[in-house]
Design an enzyme around this catalytic site. Sequence first.
Site, PDB file in Angstrom:
ATOM      1  N   HIS A 133       0.830  -1.214   0.000  1.00 13.89           N
ATOM      2  CA  HIS A 133       0.000   0.000   0.000  1.00 13.89           C
ATOM      3  C   HIS A 133       0.863   1.262   0.000  1.00 13.89           C
ATOM      4  CE1 HIS A 133      -3.916  -1.965   0.218  1.00 13.89           C
ATOM      5  NE2 HIS A 133      -3.315  -2.866   0.973  1.00 13.89           N
ATOM      6  N   GLY A 172      -4.410 -12.864  -4.219  1.00 14.51           N
ATOM      7  CA  GLY A 172      -3.472 -11.793  -3.909  1.00 14.51           C
ATOM      8  C   GLY A 172      -2.142 -11.936  -4.629  1.00 14.51           C
ATOM      9  N   ASP A 192       2.058  -4.047  -9.586  1.00 20.88           N
ATOM     10  CA  ASP A 192       1.831  -5.401 -10.102  1.00 20.88           C
ATOM     11  C   ASP A 192       2.186  -5.495 -11.582  1.00 20.88           C
ATOM     12  OD1 ASP A 192       0.838  -5.656  -7.562  1.00 20.88           O
ATOM     13  OD2 ASP A 192      -1.268  -5.667  -8.175  1.00 20.88           O
TER      14      ASP A 192
HETATM   15  C1  GLA Z   1      -2.826  -4.432  -5.119  1.00 26.11           C
HETATM   16  C2  GLA Z   1      -2.638  -3.299  -6.120  1.00 26.11           C
HETATM   17  C3  GLA Z   1      -1.211  -2.753  -6.062  1.00 26.11           C
HETATM   18  C4  GLA Z   1      -0.828  -2.393  -4.628  1.00 26.11           C
HETATM   19  C5  GLA Z   1      -1.157  -3.533  -3.674  1.00 26.11           C
HETATM   20  C6  GLA Z   1      -0.939  -3.169  -2.238  1.00 26.11           C
HETATM   21  O1  GLA Z   1      -2.020  -5.515  -5.461  1.00 26.11           O
HETATM   22  O2  GLA Z   1      -2.899  -3.753  -7.423  1.00 26.11           O
HETATM   23  O3  GLA Z   1      -1.090  -1.647  -6.910  1.00 26.11           O
HETATM   24  O4  GLA Z   1      -1.456  -1.211  -4.232  1.00 26.11           O
HETATM   25  O5  GLA Z   1      -2.492  -3.980  -3.817  1.00 26.11           O
HETATM   26  O6  GLA Z   1       0.407  -2.937  -1.977  1.00 26.11           O
END
Ligand code: GLA
Length: 383
Positions: free
Chosen positions: A36, A125, A173
């Site tokens: 985050h 996740g 990501d």
């Molecule tokens: C998800 C979002 C990323 C990032 C994470 C938390 O994976 O796609 O951009 O914000 O949550 O770190």
Amino acid sequence: MSGRTARVAGAFRERTGRDPDGVWAAPGRVNLIGEHTDYNDGFVLPAAIDRLVRVAAGRRRDGRLRLWSLQTEPPADLAVAEVGPGRVEGWAAYPAGVAWALGRAGVEVAGADLVVDGDVPAGSGLSSSAALECATATALADLHGAELDRPTLAALARRAENEVVGVPSGVMDQMVSMLGRAGHALFLDTRSLETEQVPLPLEEASLRLVVLDTRAGHRLVDGAYADRRAACEAAAATLGVPALRDATLEQVEGAAGALGDPGLRRARHVVTENARVLAAVELLRAGDLDRLGPLLAASHASLRDDYEVSSDELDTAVEAAVAAGAVGARMTGAGFGGSAIALVPTGLVGPVADRVADAFAAAGFAAPEVTAVIPADGAHRLA
Ligand code: GLA
């Protein structure tokens, strides 16, 4: 052609009656630390993993996108020209959104048939969405002869997710799914987009990188992710900084009254997490993987207590893994369910898996899935 590549090419032939023009793939990811922080202009340290979304693709000239997934129903058949924010439902919004974003970047997509086959579990996740977007982006860019560099492809994959799917995610990501390198973690400054490939010599350190999938799926389209993002923007405005990246812990604590609760805790997480990423990068540069434990523990505690995005399952998984001898463990990705990661001495992977499974059974949770993953290369053409 390897088994999975042949399988998606075969599925393409079955559905379209012709050979694909190629097969492309992009990986899911774990985030070692820096959670985050990416929508706060901060630092992240993810690694691409050996779980891929593969896309077999063939050109079309009639402006249509025909999309199939071997994991998800239903297939879709739509006109590229119809795609836009809020106009595509379900999983097809990810690949269709990429075609749309390519168009915004000046690459007019003339149409394509795509068959998708993934082994990045959805909702765990591990960024199955980014893997799907990035595999599609490399496939469509290659099919159209567009020479876009990887950060540009990552940016338009993210644009698809933000604008067509409607999830206000950061860029971590997609960047790691595009730029990951086998045996490395990717240190990324999400403000400058500067990157550094940081060696992650797990084998030499006799460690395994283990994913503890709680099987309690998360859905980012729900409001909690967007709420956290809004809280960070509000806190930055209160502090008078462009983004929380620019705030110090002293500033945050000094503004406790103005930030209120939970604003203070949300901002404190981001500021302390950025510092933990920098500390983790220093340890990796020195080859000190063994000393990552306290940073992983502090990150998890901060996400649990200050940012409030952990879950009972994630906390249980992290505690059990550490109790069974993991060097460190923390939730990874957005949270609200999904997966944790653990750095585990090679000989202890079995005992960690057993201990986590026992703790889940004792708590009445569904059985978790525990698997070792390997830091892998980013998006590439397979065939
Ligand atoms: C998800 C979002 C990323 C990032 C994470 C938390 O994976 O796609 O951009 O914000 O949550 O770190």
